[in-house]
Design an enzyme around this catalytic site. Structure first.
Site, mmCIF file in Angstrom:
data_model
loop_
_atom_site.group_PDB
_atom_site.id
_atom_site.type_symbol
_atom_site.label_atom_id
_atom_site.label_comp_id
_atom_site.label_asym_id
_atom_site.label_seq_id
_atom_site.Cartn_x
_atom_site.Cartn_y
_atom_site.Cartn_z
ATOM 1 N N GLU A 176 44.578 37.638 38.523
ATOM 2 C CA GLU A 176 43.262 38.269 38.577
ATOM 3 C C GLU A 176 42.191 37.353 39.174
ATOM 4 O O GLU A 176 41.129 37.815 39.585
ATOM 5 C CB GLU A 176 42.837 38.720 37.186
ATOM 6 N N ARG A 190 42.439 45.015 23.604
ATOM 7 C CA ARG A 190 43.515 44.790 22.641
ATOM 8 C C ARG A 190 42.981 44.935 21.215
ATOM 9 O O ARG A 190 43.660 45.480 20.352
ATOM 10 C CB ARG A 190 44.131 43.399 22.837
ATOM 11 N N LYS A 209 37.183 41.742 28.616
ATOM 12 C CA LYS A 209 37.813 43.060 28.661
ATOM 13 C C LYS A 209 39.205 42.996 28.045
ATOM 14 O O LYS A 209 39.612 43.893 27.291
ATOM 15 C CB LYS A 209 37.915 43.558 30.096
ATOM 16 N N LYS A 254 33.497 48.418 36.239
ATOM 17 C CA LYS A 254 34.808 48.472 35.572
ATOM 18 C C LYS A 254 34.907 47.427 34.480
ATOM 19 O O LYS A 254 35.437 47.693 33.400
ATOM 20 C CB LYS A 254 35.912 48.293 36.609
ATOM 21 N N GLN A 281 51.283 44.030 31.337
ATOM 22 C CA GLN A 281 50.778 45.071 30.439
ATOM 23 C C GLN A 281 51.890 45.992 29.952
ATOM 24 O O GLN A 281 51.759 46.617 28.896
ATOM 25 C CB GLN A 281 49.694 45.885 31.139
#
EC number: 2.5.1.19
Length: 430
Positions: free
Chosen positions: A316, A35, A30, A413, A174
């Site tokens: 994460e 990106r 992801k 997701k 981010q």
């Protein structure tokens, strides 16, 4: 933070009948996908992003870029991957963008929208309105864009000049990556200075810098906490997306807790993905990690060792590591992850609440979790609409009968086929 459940949304987490032995082929990253698509949309000509992830977050990114004027044509589609042919177009305003709960969309797309001469409105899921976004919007104002709002919902309109800006990116890496990705298209480029506590998940900024350089953009990151992007063209490319290494976490954890072996094909030799840290973390927790001709193989004994780990750069991975720590034979301390309170949910509070609900012993600290082993029991494990919470519940359910994960569908997701892949892994094939 809230948790909800209903009888119709509970997924009985399968308990492993014995050691798991499987090869698990994962869809694309992801982080790389979200990106690569913006860079392709801002490039000087058409390009292709191959083996891109097909998930809610990635689909929201594609929809946002289409709304802003890029042409994205899919091919070679499967349930979880797609090849995107991307044709850049003039960035246009007068549109509304749904960011869902995707941090990459809410932080990577507004700087692109600041190139438009019309207003672009952003909003998303209720939980997205609580995620940190203010420093990015303030930075866009400082760089010349017209911005209304300090969080979602907000509006952004160009033209943006670029230049130098100082932000506090301690809540999310981010916030830096979003500015860098579009900066080559700013009239003056950008110099971003971070001021505040350490930036979390630095490998994600390194990923952004590497991908910009591969697209011909000049980036200077030689000074700590300072990133300079010169204005100039972004090269059109044909890029193949790596497998998502963070999504490998629950599958590799299955090998550790069941005493089996799980192999992930195409694990890159070199990568900026934070998920590559799994090799060292799982080794510390008792696994044997080897590279084979088939891929990266993790073998466990069924015994899990406690760990003292600073996960600041790889936050994460925390839900999976916390699930393993709850099954370990000794105490664990997970540090450096205070920023996880601002993710899809307050992950520290959520992990403590749900593991303790199953009989565990987890205590929140100022910047992490202390986890002491206790026998766990079955029960409902709430996901809080957080994909990584859901997969953490699945890991515990492998060895604790009766665990029911609320809303397993939230894994769409980043991994839309998770439940099917989990079942196939237990059958010996994924």
């Amino acid at each position: 933070m809230s948790a909800t459940s209903s009888a119709t949304s509970l997924w009985p987490a399968p308990t492993a009948a014995g050691p798991v032995r499987a090869t698990v082929r994962l869809p694309g990253s992801k982080s790389v996908t979200n990106r690569a698509l913006p860079l392709a949309a801002l490039a000087e000509g058409p390009g292709t992003v191959r083996r891109a992830l097909r998930s809610r977050d990635a689909d929201l990114m594609a929809a946002a870029l289409r709304a802003l004027g890029a042409g994205l044509t899919p091919s070679a589609e499967t349930a979880s991957s797609v090849d995107w042919h991307v044709v850049p177009g003039p960035i246009r305003g007068g549109v509304s963008i749904d960011v869902g709960l995707a941090g990459t969309v809410m932080r990577f797309v507004p700087p692109i929208a600041a190139l438009a001469d019309g207003e672009v409105r952003f909003d998303g899921d209720a939980a997205a309105r609580r995620r940190p976004m203010g420093p990015l919007l303030a930075a866009l104002r400082a760089l010349g864009a017209h911005v209304e709002g300090d969080a979602l919902p907000c509006t952004v309109r160009g033209p943006i000049r670029g230049g130098e800006v100082t932000i506090d990116a301690s809540a999310s890496s981010q916030l830096v990556s979003g500015l860098l990705l579009a900066a080559a298209r700013f009239e003056k480029g950008v110099t971003v200075r971070h001021s505040g506590p350490p930036v979390p998940s630095m490998p994600h900024i390194q990923m952004t810098v590497q991908m910009l350089r591969e697209a011909g953009v000049h980036v200077d990151d030689g000074e700590p906490d300072v990133w300079r992007v010169e204005p100039g063209p972004i090269a059109a490319r044909d890029l193949v997306v790596e497998p998502d290494l963070s999504n490998a976490a629950p599958f590799l954890a299955a090998a550790l807790v069941t005493g089996g072996t799980v192999t992930v094909p195409d694990w890159p030799e070199r990568t900026t993905q934070p998920g590559d840290a799994l090799r060292g973390l799982l080794t510390e927790m008792g696994a044997t990690v080897t590279r084979t001709p088939e891929g990266l193989a993790v073998t466990g004994t069924g015994r899990v060792s406690g760990i003292d780990a600073d996960l600041h750069d790889v936050g994460e991975l925390t839900p999976t590591i916390a699930a393993l720590a709850a099954l370990a034979d000794g105490p664990s301390t997970l540090r450096g992850i205070a920023h996880l309170r601002g993710h899809e949910t307050d992950r520290l509070a959520a992990l403590a609440t749900e593991i303790n609900r199953l009989g565990g012993d987890v205590r929140e600290t100022a910047d992490g979790l202390e986890i002491r082993p206790r026998p766990l029991r079955g029960g409902v494990f709430h996901s809080y609409e957080d994909h990584r919470m859901a997969t953490a519940g699945a890991v515990i359910g492998l060895v604790v009968p009766g665990v029911q994960v609320e809303n397993i569908a939230t894994t769409a997701k980043t991994l839309p086929e998770f439940a099917r892949m989990w079942a196939r892994m237990l059958e010996g094939d994924a």
